[in-house]
Design a protein around this motif. Structure first.
Motif, PDB file in Angstrom:
ATOM      1  N   ALA A   3       0.862  -1.178   0.000  1.00  0.00           N
ATOM      2  CA  ALA A   3       0.000   0.000   0.000  1.00  0.00           C
ATOM      3  C   ALA A   3       0.899   1.228   0.000  1.00  0.00           C
ATOM      4  O   ALA A   3       2.096   1.138   0.300  1.00  0.00           O
ATOM      5  CB  ALA A   3      -0.914   0.014   1.216  1.00  0.00           C
ATOM      6  N   VAL A   4       0.320   2.375  -0.369  1.00  0.00           N
ATOM      7  CA  VAL A   4       1.028   3.652  -0.301  1.00  0.00           C
ATOM      8  C   VAL A   4       0.396   4.442   0.839  1.00  0.00           C
ATOM      9  O   VAL A   4      -0.777   4.802   0.774  1.00  0.00           O
ATOM     10  CB  VAL A   4       0.927   4.424  -1.629  1.00  0.00           C
ATOM     11  CG1 VAL A   4       1.562   5.801  -1.493  1.00  0.00           C
ATOM     12  CG2 VAL A   4       1.602   3.633  -2.747  1.00  0.00           C
ATOM     13  N   ALA A   5       1.184   4.703   1.877  1.00  0.00           N
ATOM     14  CA  ALA A   5       0.659   5.332   3.081  1.00  0.00           C
ATOM     15  C   ALA A   5       1.366   6.660   3.340  1.00  0.00           C
ATOM     16  O   ALA A   5       2.501   6.894   2.901  1.00  0.00           O
ATOM     17  CB  ALA A   5       0.830   4.412   4.286  1.00  0.00           C
ATOM     18  N   ILE A   6       0.693   7.533   4.094  1.00  0.00           N
ATOM     19  CA  ILE A   6       1.278   8.796   4.522  1.00  0.00           C
ATOM     20  C   ILE A   6       2.336   8.526   5.584  1.00  0.00           C
ATOM     21  O   ILE A   6       2.135   7.717   6.492  1.00  0.00           O
ATOM     22  CB  ILE A   6       0.191   9.738   5.083  1.00  0.00           C
ATOM     23  CG1 ILE A   6      -0.829  10.075   3.992  1.00  0.00           C
ATOM     24  CG2 ILE A   6       0.808  11.012   5.639  1.00  0.00           C
ATOM     25  CD1 ILE A   6      -1.992  10.919   4.484  1.00  0.00           C
ATOM     26  N   THR A   7       3.472   9.200   5.471  1.00  0.00           N
ATOM     27  CA  THR A   7       4.565   9.016   6.420  1.00  0.00           C
ATOM     28  C   THR A   7       4.572  10.133   7.458  1.00  0.00           C
ATOM     29  O   THR A   7       3.805  11.097   7.372  1.00  0.00           O
ATOM     30  CB  THR A   7       5.912   8.999   5.681  1.00  0.00           C
ATOM     31  OG1 THR A   7       6.076  10.252   4.997  1.00  0.00           O
ATOM     32  CG2 THR A   7       5.946   7.876   4.649  1.00  0.00           C
ATOM     33  N   ASP A   8       5.463  10.015   8.437  1.00  0.00           N
ATOM     34  CA  ASP A   8       5.540  11.016   9.503  1.00  0.00           C
ATOM     35  C   ASP A   8       5.901  12.397   8.986  1.00  0.00           C
ATOM     36  O   ASP A   8       5.501  13.411   9.582  1.00  0.00           O
ATOM     37  CB  ASP A   8       6.567  10.584  10.556  1.00  0.00           C
ATOM     38  CG  ASP A   8       6.092   9.386  11.375  1.00  0.00           C
ATOM     39  OD1 ASP A   8       4.865   9.255  11.554  1.00  0.00           O
ATOM     40  OD2 ASP A   8       6.940   8.589  11.811  1.00  0.00           O
ATOM     41  N   ASP A   9       6.660  12.465   7.877  1.00  0.00           N
ATOM     42  CA  ASP A   9       7.056  13.770   7.336  1.00  0.00           C
ATOM     43  C   ASP A   9       6.058  14.283   6.297  1.00  0.00           C
ATOM     44  O   ASP A   9       6.356  15.209   5.541  1.00  0.00           O
ATOM     45  CB  ASP A   9       8.460  13.706   6.739  1.00  0.00           C
ATOM     46  CG  ASP A   9       8.554  12.751   5.552  1.00  0.00           C
ATOM     47  OD1 ASP A   9       7.540  12.085   5.226  1.00  0.00           O
ATOM     48  OD2 ASP A   9       9.641  12.649   4.943  1.00  0.00           O
ATOM     49  N   ARG A  10       4.860  13.690   6.251  1.00  0.00           N
ATOM     50  CA  ARG A  10       3.757  14.094   5.369  1.00  0.00           C
ATOM     51  C   ARG A  10       4.080  13.882   3.890  1.00  0.00           C
ATOM     52  O   ARG A  10       3.544  14.576   3.028  1.00  0.00           O
ATOM     53  CB  ARG A  10       3.326  15.550   5.606  1.00  0.00           C
ATOM     54  CG  ARG A  10       3.083  15.923   7.048  1.00  0.00           C
ATOM     55  CD  ARG A  10       2.159  14.941   7.754  1.00  0.00           C
ATOM     56  NE  ARG A  10       0.772  15.030   7.284  1.00  0.00           N
ATOM     57  CZ  ARG A  10      -0.190  14.199   7.686  1.00  0.00           C
ATOM     58  NH1 ARG A  10       0.091  13.193   8.504  1.00  0.00           N
ATOM     59  NH2 ARG A  10      -1.437  14.341   7.236  1.00  0.00           N
ATOM     60  N   SER A  11       4.913  12.902   3.601  1.00  0.00           N
ATOM     61  CA  SER A  11       5.081  12.434   2.232  1.00  0.00           C
ATOM     62  C   SER A  11       4.384  11.067   2.162  1.00  0.00           C
ATOM     63  O   SER A  11       3.587  10.731   3.036  1.00  0.00           O
ATOM     64  CB  SER A  11       6.559  12.329   1.861  1.00  0.00           C
ATOM     65  OG  SER A  11       7.234  11.419   2.712  1.00  0.00           O
ATOM     66  N   VAL A  12       4.661  10.294   1.136  1.00  0.00           N
ATOM     67  CA  VAL A  12       4.072   8.959   1.038  1.00  0.00           C
ATOM     68  C   VAL A  12       5.162   7.942   0.746  1.00  0.00           C
ATOM     69  O   VAL A  12       6.222   8.281   0.209  1.00  0.00           O
ATOM     70  CB  VAL A  12       2.985   8.893  -0.065  1.00  0.00           C
ATOM     71  CG1 VAL A  12       1.787   9.750   0.305  1.00  0.00           C
ATOM     72  CG2 VAL A  12       3.541   9.304  -1.419  1.00  0.00           C
ATOM     73  N   ALA A  13       4.905   6.699   1.116  1.00  0.00           N
ATOM     74  CA  ALA A  13       5.871   5.631   0.891  1.00  0.00           C
ATOM     75  C   ALA A  13       5.130   4.312   0.732  1.00  0.00           C
ATOM     76  O   ALA A  13       4.013   4.132   1.252  1.00  0.00           O
ATOM     77  CB  ALA A  13       6.858   5.543   2.050  1.00  0.00           C
ATOM     78  N   VAL A  14       5.747   3.378   0.010  1.00  0.00           N
ATOM     79  CA  VAL A  14       5.192   2.034  -0.137  1.00  0.00           C
ATOM     80  C   VAL A  14       5.468   1.263   1.147  1.00  0.00           C
ATOM     81  O   VAL A  14       6.609   1.208   1.625  1.00  0.00           O
ATOM     82  CB  VAL A  14       5.809   1.312  -1.339  1.00  0.00           C
ATOM     83  CG1 VAL A  14       5.263  -0.124  -1.442  1.00  0.00           C
ATOM     84  CG2 VAL A  14       5.515   2.058  -2.629  1.00  0.00           C
ATOM     85  N   VAL A  15       4.421   0.691   1.702  1.00  0.00           N
ATOM     86  CA  VAL A  15       4.538  -0.056   2.955  1.00  0.00           C
ATOM     87  C   VAL A  15       3.843  -1.403   2.814  1.00  0.00           C
ATOM     88  O   VAL A  15       3.082  -1.638   1.855  1.00  0.00           O
ATOM     89  CB  VAL A  15       3.913   0.734   4.131  1.00  0.00           C
ATOM     90  CG1 VAL A  15       4.635   2.057   4.341  1.00  0.00           C
ATOM     91  CG2 VAL A  15       2.422   0.978   3.886  1.00  0.00           C
TER      92      VAL A  15
END
Length: 282
Positions: A3-15
């Motif tokens: 999935a592509v989720a929001i990260t702590d720095d308000r970007s997105v990453a594949v998780v």
């Protein structure tokens, strides 16, 4: 699953996250295509208290029914669907007055907003959100059903008829879909006001008849930079063949290229102008 989720720095990453399991009244869908809505981009800028890290966005999508939760009837595994990303409660003031699309709780269960969304290999949604895709509509095209519905509704609300000139203010995704919808309905006098060259090109590319569309490079959606209001109205008149009457609640000068989403009906005596979208180009 991925999935592509929001990260702590308000970007997105594949998780990697667990594949969801449908509950009562819910359906598990394997996602085929998912669009990136402008609201998804806005949500990235929202504080974590509202949209926390780990949240999965995505509500404009197509999928295939993979599993049914308890109490779900009328659907079979393998059916191709798109999703209306809200379910009206039937109890709030908007619902009781017939405005189901304005339900105060409608998006609370919506994918990508009130629950994990379709930027993932699979997603769970309430069964009431499902809409079957006709065989003639591809999975990719089906992901545009929800934004296309916005454009078609704008055309309907404008009150315009194919014999009248129409002006679309803004050629973002909704504006381009509005142009496509107007053309499909037989409109032959359509002008698009759009300050961004790439978006003007996209709008022009949606019409094969070079006489169908007139585009102008205008800063501020109808008002050249530094121009007085009279020149703004003169420009609209030049592209629509009419003298627009600007409703006070939606003055053109407020439809800034860097401003919020705005929609209104700019109606003149010779034909309506459908003002569909005004947002920052990305």
């Amino acid at each position: 699953m991925r999935a592509v989720a929001i990260t702590d720095d308000r970007s997105v990453a594949v998780v990697d996250i667990d594949r969801p399991v449908p509950g009562v009244g819910e359906v598990l869908l394997d996602v085929r295509y998912c669009g990136i809505c402008g609201s998804d981009l806005h949500m990235l800028g929202m504080p974590a208290e509202m949209i926390p890290a780990g949240h999965v966005l995505g509500h404009e999508f197509t999928g295939v029914v993979a599993d049914l939760g308890p109490g779900v009837d009328g659907w079979d595994a393998g059916e191709r669907v798109t999703v209306l990303p809200m379910v009206s409660c039937g109890e709030c003031y908007a619902c009781r007055t017939g405005h189901l699309n304005l339900c105060e709780k409608g998006i609370n269960h919506g994918p990508g907003i009130g629950r994990q969304g379709a930027y993932a290999e699979s997603v769970v949604v309430p069964a009431g959100m499902l809409r079957r895709l006709p065989a003639a509509v591809s999975d990719a095209d089906g992901a545009l059903v929800e934004p296309l519905a916005v454009a078609i509704r704008a055309i309907r609300l404008s009150g315009a008829t194919p014999q009248e000139p129409v002006c679309v203010l803004g050629a973002g995704p909704i504006g381009v879909l509005t142009v496509a919808g107007l053309r499909a309905r037989g409109f032959g006098q359509v002008a698009v006001v759009e300050p961004t060259a790439g978006r003007r090109a996209a709008a022009t590319g949606s019409a094969t008849d070079r006489n169908f569309l007139t585009t102008h490079s205008v800063h501020g959606f109808g008002k050249p930079a530094g121009a007085p209001e009279s020149e703004s109205l003169a420009l609209l008149r030049s592209v629509t063949g009419t003298r627009p009457r600007i409703p006070r609640r939606f003055p053109v000068s407020c439809c800034r290229a860097s401003g919020p989403l705005a929609a209104g009906d700019l109606r003149g005596p010779g034909g309506p102008c459908a003002a569909v979208t005004a947002g920052r180009a990305r």
